[in-house]
Structure formats: structure tokens, C-alpha cells
Design an enzyme around this catalytic site. Structure first.
Site, short mmCIF file in Angstrom:
data_model
loop_
_atom_site.label_atom_id
_atom_site.label_comp_id
_atom_site.label_asym_id
_atom_site.label_seq_id
_atom_site.Cartn_x
_atom_site.Cartn_y
_atom_site.Cartn_z
CD GLU A 1 31.76 50.60 44.67
OE1 GLU A 1 31.01 50.64 45.65
OE2 GLU A 1 33.00 50.61 44.79
CG ASN B 1 39.19 38.94 42.57
OD1 ASN B 1 38.99 38.24 41.58
ND2 ASN B 1 40.18 38.72 43.42
CG MET C 1 41.70 43.41 40.54
SD MET C 1 40.22 42.39 40.67
CE MET C 1 38.96 43.52 40.10
CG ASP D 1 52.30 43.84 34.37
OD1 ASP D 1 53.34 44.21 34.94
OD2 ASP D 1 51.27 43.51 34.99
CG HIS E 1 36.10 49.45 42.82
ND1 HIS E 1 35.36 49.27 43.96
CD2 HIS E 1 37.20 48.68 42.96
CE1 HIS E 1 36.00 48.43 44.76
NE2 HIS E 1 37.10 48.07 44.17
CB SER F 1 39.89 48.71 45.81
OG SER F 1 41.20 48.50 46.25
CG ASN G 1 35.75 47.30 48.86
OD1 ASN G 1 35.15 46.24 48.75
ND2 ASN G 1 36.78 47.62 48.11
P1 NAI Z 1 48.32 42.82 41.30
O1 NAI Z 1 49.46 43.06 42.20
O2 NAI Z 1 47.79 41.43 41.12
O3 NAI Z 1 48.66 43.37 39.86
C1 NAI Z 1 49.24 44.61 39.63
C2 NAI Z 1 50.03 44.50 38.33
O4 NAI Z 1 50.40 45.81 37.94
C3 NAI Z 1 51.32 43.69 38.46
O5 NAI Z 1 51.33 42.67 37.50
C4 NAI Z 1 52.41 44.72 38.21
O6 NAI Z 1 53.51 44.17 37.53
C5 NAI Z 1 51.68 45.75 37.37
N1 NAI Z 1 52.28 47.06 37.44
C6 NAI Z 1 52.65 47.76 38.52
N2 NAI Z 1 53.17 48.95 38.15
C7 NAI Z 1 53.10 49.00 36.81
C8 NAI Z 1 53.46 49.97 35.84
N3 NAI Z 1 53.97 51.12 36.18
N4 NAI Z 1 53.24 49.67 34.54
C9 NAI Z 1 52.70 48.50 34.17
N5 NAI Z 1 52.33 47.55 35.04
C10 NAI Z 1 52.53 47.80 36.35
O7 NAI Z 1 47.18 43.81 41.80
P2 NAI Z 1 45.60 43.67 41.68
O8 NAI Z 1 45.07 42.92 42.82
O9 NAI Z 1 45.24 43.26 40.31
O10 NAI Z 1 45.16 45.19 41.89
C11 NAI Z 1 45.30 46.17 40.88
C12 NAI Z 1 44.42 47.35 41.20
O11 NAI Z 1 43.07 46.89 41.31
C13 NAI Z 1 44.72 48.01 42.54
O12 NAI Z 1 44.49 49.39 42.40
C14 NAI Z 1 43.72 47.39 43.49
O13 NAI Z 1 43.41 48.20 44.58
C15 NAI Z 1 42.53 47.24 42.59
N6 NAI Z 1 41.56 46.21 42.96
C16 NAI Z 1 41.95 44.98 43.43
C17 NAI Z 1 41.00 44.03 43.79
C18 NAI Z 1 41.39 42.66 44.23
O14 NAI Z 1 40.53 41.94 44.74
N7 NAI Z 1 42.64 42.27 44.05
C19 NAI Z 1 39.55 44.32 43.67
C20 NAI Z 1 39.26 45.61 43.10
C21 NAI Z 1 40.24 46.51 42.81
#
Ligand code: NAI
Length: 686
Positions: free
Chosen positions: A452, A443, A318, A337, A440, A419, A490
Site C-alpha cells: 500500500e 508479512n 518487517m 538497528d 506498507h 501499519s 487491514n
Molecule cells: P519488530 O518489533 O519486529 O522490529 C522493530 C525493530 O525496530 C526492532 O528490531 C527494534 O530494535 C528496531 N528499532 C526500534 N527503534 C529503533 C530506532 N530508533 N532505531 C533503529 N532501530 C529501532 O517490528 P515489526 O513487526 O517489524 O514492525 C515494524 C513496523 O512495521 C511497525 O511500524 C509495524 O506496524 C509495521 N508492520 C508490521 C507488520 C507485521 O506483520 N509485523 C506488517 C506490516 C507493517
């Protein structure tokens, strides 16, 4: 007609070469649109100009945003019957026929929007000149509103471009810029802003032969070829829109097949068919969807808020895509990151997005320059908005906030893409919780229009307003929601997806479940949707929601995830995937009660919608409908879940829910909100 100062929509200027410049500047409106009054005034001017025998006529707009955006869509909802619609269409056709018949050169001088009726008017001119920029858009997007052109747009475009090109534009409803228009033969000259008037004057004075389609383009209108091509068009349209739900493109194909080379026949058929369509349920619902979209757009219009720098933390699925999208929309973005290696894949995806969208290398490079990898998080300090998109874990998010907040600018906004975590669980990490808001995204970010905007109890009104304005600035649609588990989209989607999992576990083939949903009008079936989102993500959200709402998560979902079947991304979920495509085993729907399957899926979604309205997760039924249409693609031709309930009748659906409850279990227990709905629609509350 009374021409008071307020309702004068045109003014005329005649230059030294005796060229008349007819300026369209719709009174009391920011955008030029066509309505009865405009047509009457235009016709008066055309008749007057005809008597003056000028060298030529140039029609142009005085509005900064464009030429003509189309018909005044609000008038569509006032059309009482098809006779009234037909009279209005005929009148418009007459006026454009008068324009076309003028014995001197006529030019449409186009900048910005030139859509629908705007393009139809320009087609009645002998020439079209457009400004050379990507913001100048021509097209006939009527099919998107459940209708098709009716003021001669297809009757004129088909002979000008040939059937293949013209029907492609009309059936897709897509818009094109001036350069593409020039290549297709729709536009005669494409010039920079400063040369627009000179180009129009040149066309009048030199009066070159108007564009003629090449032999291949002409061939596509040949009577022997048309039946063949019509079948191809129908098959292509069927992939996107079922005939029973979206009749207008099919009507257009029929009109073209029968009348392509008969101008008057085509004009008559256009008007008659459109008069029927415009009063039909599909068009009326799609017009409503158009206004819902306008409503969402209007929520983010605070021009005084002008953020420049965005800092995104988390370069995963995301965060990476959010950062790329913001850079694409012109923001300076830093992307953080835990290490450069984790940022690299996001930059690669961003390059792909820019290449697809921007095409020209110089533009792609400019966008890449706006997106800075920043694994040390230096960008936090200059950011106007910090968007957090790290792991979905409240503790991890809180600890990050503690670290970054002291470095943020005093007025900067902190947005989380969570989310499922209510903001109330995150405020405690902040000394200024009022600046925290949820943004929010869905994807894939580049495709999903909705965002949102989550408003928690400590979020300030200013932070929420700024978040909505920012959402518009990146060309997404903001939906204000309360900070409750799952927010709106959701939460409503989950019972529907879980019912699909239960059906599959009962032995109903996944393809049959998906067919039931797509027949209802969903863009993708729930099983395939779950596979696409990722079964691990579905399970995670389902568990959180089940915890809050006392529901159970189907064992089948648990099992698939623990077996490593995560959906499309792992090559197998409910379906198997080959090269990213689901391999759907042949399953005959004939053995199954499709109606019951549809009801089980859709009624759970509707029941949760009613619950969300009762709990005021969004402010109105309209906003709920907008959220579900733009966040999930909920059957737009049905106008959204609440509108659908209204159309079918709350009492009818409640009764069917009760039937399912006794047959299938308590998860179908009608929410208390149904009683309120039935009272407001005058039904019984029994
Ligand atoms: P992901 O696991 O693909 O990416 C998360 C990233 O955050 C990773 O690259 C990780 O290295 C980085 N990270 C973790 N802790 C960190 C820190 N302290 N400092 C810097 N970077 C850090 O996760 P994704 O799927 O992108 O989800 C991210 C957020 O978006 C979550 O809160 C999720 O609930 C929300 N979300 C996800 C959706 C989806 O379809 N995947 C849709 C809408 C929201």
C-alpha cells in the site's frame, strides 16, 4: 486479408543456406501476443514458405522482451459464446498443425517470455532453442486464468515429456528456464544470446532426431497407469484449488486420462473443454484479476526515477525482510538497528531467502554483498530511499525522523512501513513533510505481492509517484491509498477477523469457522490467519481501528494475548501448533449453519469495503478489488469484494445485512454506501 503497413506482424528473411527466418514483431505492440489476425498472417506465411521448399524454418521474435507472451488476453473478454470460442481455437489448432506438418526442420528460437500460446507454437516446431538466462521462461500458465491449453499445447507436450512431467507443468502453471526445459526434454539447445542463431542453424542443417521421452516418462502415459495417476493429480490439485471454484485443472486431468495417447482425441477435447471454460464465470473473473494486476503494474512506470541506494531502519520482522527483498531485487541496501546483535538474525534470514531464490553460490554472495549491516546508520546519507520499519509508536518514529532528516540527501524519499499510524501524526517531525510517504508491506514480504502506497495530505505527488515506481522496481504491486486508519487492507480485514473471534467465543469450533471461509474461496480461514499474523499484532491493530471506528474488540482476543497465547509464533493461539503446524481438532461442520457463518464473516468484510469506497480510501472499485485479492488472497475466482457484490446484487446483500443487524447487533448496520451502489445498479434504495 488486407496487409496494411500497420497490421503486418511478420517479416521474412532467407539466408545463404536457404533457411527461412520468420520474424514475429507484432505491429503497434510492445509484446508479441497471438490473436485472430496474427494467426491468419502466420498461416499465409507458412503456406508461402511451404511452396519454397527451404532447408528449414526458424521462427523468432524481434521484441526485446521475449518470444511470445501468449494469447491476447483482452480477446477473452470479447468471446460471446462457446461456439465462437471453439471456432477460434480450431483455427489456431489448424495453423499449428500446418506448422507441424512442414516437411523440413522447424525451430523456435526463444528468448524472454515464451508462455501459453507461445509455448504451444514452439511445441509445433520440431526443435526449440532458448537463450541461457533466468529471464527466459517457458510454460503453460493457462490454469492461472481458469482455463487450460487449447491450441495443442497439452496434446503435444504430453507425448514429448511424458504424462508426469507435462501434467506437472500444465497443472501448476509454473514457468521454467531453458536449462530446466533442456533437462525435461522440452528444449533441445540452451545457449548464450550470441550463439542463438548459430544453434538454430545447426539444428536445421544437422536435423538430429527430435527428443524422445525415456521409458519411465512414456510409462506415465500408459492406459493402465493413467487412472491411478489421475487420482494423484486430482488430490494434489485439490490442496490448492477446489473443483467447484476452479474447474480447469480437473478438466485437464480428465482430458489427459481419456486421450493421452490419442493425438486427435486430445486436440478435440482440449478445444471443446476450453470453449466451455473460457465463457464461464471463473475464467472471466480470473481474466479480470489479470487486468487488475496490469492496472497496478501500470501505476509505477516512471522510468526517469532510478534510485540505487536503500537504507532500512529497523531490522525486525518487517524491516529485515524488506531489506533482504530490496537486495534480492538488485538494490544496494544498508540495514540499521539499535545494535549489531539485532541485525544479525535479519542477515541470516536474508541468506536463506537468497539461497532459496538464487541457488548459485556466486549469485547468493553477490546479493549478500549488496546488504550491509549498518547499526550506526551511516547509509542514511547516501540513500535515495530511507524505509523506516521501527516500533509502531508515533513518538518513537517522530524522534527518529528528527535525527535522520538533516542527514538525508535533499531529493531522498522517506517511507514508513507503519501499519496503522496516519502520516498526519508524523509530518510534524519533518522540515520537509512532502517527502514522507507510506510503503506498507505485508508479512511475509517475500510472498505478499501488494504494497500500500500511503498518500497523506502533505505527501507530494512526486513522492507518491516515486514510491510507486520503486514498488514496481522491487517487483511488488503498488496500491495508492489515503492516509486513513488501517489504510485499506487491514481496515477491511479486521471486521472479518473480529467476527471470526466472536463466532469462536460463541462456541463455534475454529475449524468450522475456517472451513466456512475456505469454502467461500479464501486461501486460509480467518482464525488460522489471525494465529499466523500473531494475536498480539491483531489486537494492536484492532484496538487502533476500534478507537477510530467506534467498534469493540472481542474480550476473547484480549484474554488470549494476556495469557501469552500469541498464535503460531508462541505455539498456541486459537489452535495449538506442533512444529509450526496447526493441530485442528476434528469438528463436524454438520451441526452448524455454515451459510450463516459464511455470511457473518463475509458480509462484514463487504460492508467495510463499501464504506472504504464511499470514503475514497482508494480511487475505484477496481483498485479495492485488486488490493483485497493481492493483499489478502480474497477469492480470486470471485473477482474481488466489489465485483462479488455486483454479481450477487447490492440490494440482496444489503437486505441480508439488515437481517443480521436485527439478529446479531449493530455491527452489521449497512453502510450508507450501499444506497449509492444500488442506485448505480438500478436497484431500489429502500
Ligand atoms: P519488530 O518489533 O519486529 O522490529 C522493530 C525493530 O525496530 C526492532 O528490531 C527494534 O530494535 C528496531 N528499532 C526500534 N527503534 C529503533 C530506532 N530508533 N532505531 C533503529 N532501530 C529501532 O517490528 P515489526 O513487526 O517489524 O514492525 C515494524 C513496523 O512495521 C511497525 O511500524 C509495524 O506496524 C509495521 N508492520 C508490521 C507488520 C507485521 O506483520 N509485523 C506488517 C506490516 C507493517
Amino acid at each position: 486479408m488486407e496487409n496494411t503497413k500497420e497490421n503486418v506482424h511478420f517479416h521474412v528473411e532467407t539466408d545463404d543456406d536457404n533457411i527461412v527466418w520468420l520474424h514475429f514483431d507484432k505491429a503497434d505492440a510492445g509484446t508479441n501476443v497471438l490473436n485472430v489476425e496474427v494467426f491468419e498472417q502466420l498461416d499465409e506465411h507458412l503456406q508461402q514458405i511451404a511452396t519454397e521448399s527451404p532447408r528449414g524454418l526458424v521462427i523468432l521474435s524481434d521484441k526485446a522482451n521475449g518470444f511470445i507472451a501468449g494469447a491476447d488476453i483482452s480477446a477473452f473478454t470479447e468471446v460471446k459464446n462457446s461456439d465462437q470460442a471453439l471456432a477460434f481455437l480450431r483455427r489456431g489448432q489448424d495453423v499449428f498443425n500446418h506448422l507441424e506438418a512442414l516437411p523440413f526442420p522447424t525451430v523456435a528460437l526463444i528468448h524472454g517470455f515464451c508462455l501459453g500460446g507461445g509455448t504451444e507454437l514452439s511445441l509445433a516446431c520440431r526443435y526449440r532453442v532458448t537463450r541461457d538466462d533466468p529471464g527466459t521462461r517457458l510454460g503453460l500458465p493457462e490454469v492461472k486464468l481458469g482455463i487450460h491449453p487449447g491450441w495443442g499445447g497439452s496434446a503435444r507436450m504430453v507425448p514429448l515429456l511424458g504424462g508426469l512431467k507435462a501434467m506437472d507443468l500444465i497443472l501448476s502453471g509454473r514457468s521454467i528456464d531453458g536449462r530446466t526445459g533442456k533437462r525435461m526434454g522440452l528444449v533441445d539447445m540452451v545457449v548464450p544470446e550470441r550463439h542463438l542463431r548459430a544453434a538454430a542453424r545447426k539444428l536445421v542443417l544437422e536435423s538430429p532426431a527430435p527428443h524422445q521421452p525415456g521409458w519411465l516418462d512414456r510409462l506415465s502415459n500408459n492406459a493402465l497407469i493413467r487412472p491411478l495417476l489421475a487420482r494423484v493429480f486430482s488430490r494434489q490439485v485439490a490442496k490448492r484449488a477446489a473443483r467447484k471454484h476452479y474447474p480447469s485443472p480437473y478438466a485437464m486431468i480428465d482430458i489427459w486420462r481419456k486421450h493421452a495417447t490419442d493425438r486427435q482425441g486430445m486436440l478435440d477435447a482440449e478445444a471443446q473443454s476450453l470453449a466451455q471454460l473460457i465463457t464461464g464465470a471463473t475464467a472471466q473473473h480470473l481474466v479480470r484479476v489479470f487486468f487488475l494486476q496490469e492496472q497496478l503494474k501500470s501505476l509505477g512506470k516512471d522510468k526517469s526515477y532510478q534510485p540505487k541506494y536503500v537504507h532500512v531502519i529497523g531490522a525486525g520482522t518487517m524491516g529485515g525482510d524488506i531489506a533482504a527483498w530490496c537486495a534480492f531485487r538488485g538494490f544496494h541496501v544498508s540495514l540499521q538497528d539499535q545494535s549489531p546483535e539485532r541485525i544479525a538474525p535479519a542477515l541470516k534470514r536474508a541468506h536463506g531467502l537468497f539461497a532459496r531464490k538464487l541457488k548459485r553460490p556466486i549469485k547468493i554472495n553477490e546479493a549478500m554483498d549488496r546488504l550491509m549491516p549498518d547499526h550506526r546508520g551511516i547509509g542514511v546519507e547516501r540513500a535515495d530511499i530511507v524505509i523506516e520499519a521501527i516500533f509502531e509508536d508515533a513518538e518513537v518514529k517522530r524522534s527518529l525522523y528528527k535525527d535522520i532528516e538533516p542527514r538525508m540527501k535533499p531529493g531522498a524519499l522517506l517511507a514508513t512501513n507503519t501499519s496503522s499510524i496516519p502520516l498526519e501524526e508524523l509530518y510534524s517531525a519533518l522540515s520537509r513533510p512532502e517527502r514522507l510517504v507510506g510503503l506498507h508491506f505485508f508479512n511475509p514480504v517475500a510472498m505478499m505481492q501488494l504494497v500500500e502506497v500511503v498518500n497523506g495530505e502533505s505527501t507530494s505527488a512526486e513522492a507518491a509517484a516515486h514510491a510507486m515506481t520503486f514498488t514496481r522496481q522491487i517487483d511488488r504491486l503498488p496500491l495508492p491509498v489515503t492516509s486513513t486508519p488501517g489504510f485499506l487492507v487491514n481496515r477491511i480485514l479486521m471486521p472479518y477477523l473480529m467476527e471470526a473471534v466472536l463466532l469462536e467465543a460463541e462456541g463455534v469450533p475454529a475449524a468450522v469457522i475456517d472451513k466456512a471461509a475456505t469454502d467461500f474461496g479464501m486461501p486460509m480461514g480467518p482464525v488460522q490467519l489471525a494465529d499466523t499474523v500473531g494475536l498480539d499484532i491483531c489486537l494492536h491493530v484492532a484496538r487502533i481501528l476500534a478507537g477510530h471506528f467506534n467498534a469493540t474488540v472481542p474480550e476473547r482476543l484480549d484474554k488470549l494475548v494476556s495469557d501469552g497465547h500469541l498464535g503460531r509464533k508462541s505455539g498456541r493461539g486459537f489452535y495449538e501448533y506442533k512444529k509450526g503446524k496447526a493441530v485442528k481438532p476434528k469438528a463436524s461442520a454438520g451441526n452448524w449453519n455454515l451459510e450463516e457463518i459464511t455470511n457473518r464473516l463475509i458480509f462484514r468484510l463487504l460492508n467495510e469495503s463499501v464504506c472504504c469506497v464511499r470514503e475514497h480510501v482508494v480511487e475505484s472499485d477496481d483498485l479495492l478489488d485488486a488490493g483485497m485479492i493481492f493483499g489478502t488472497g480474497f477469492a480470486p475466482f470471485r473477482g474481488g469484494p466489489m465485483h462479488h457484490i455486483d454479481a450477487v446484487g447490492a440490494a440482496v446483500i444489503k437486505q441480508q445485512l439488515q437481517g443480521l443487524m436485527s439478529l446479531r447487533g449493530e455491527r452489521f448496520t449497512p453502510d450508507n454506501g450501499w444506497n449509492t451502489l444500488m442506485q448505480s445498479s438500478g436497484g431500489s434504495t429502500a
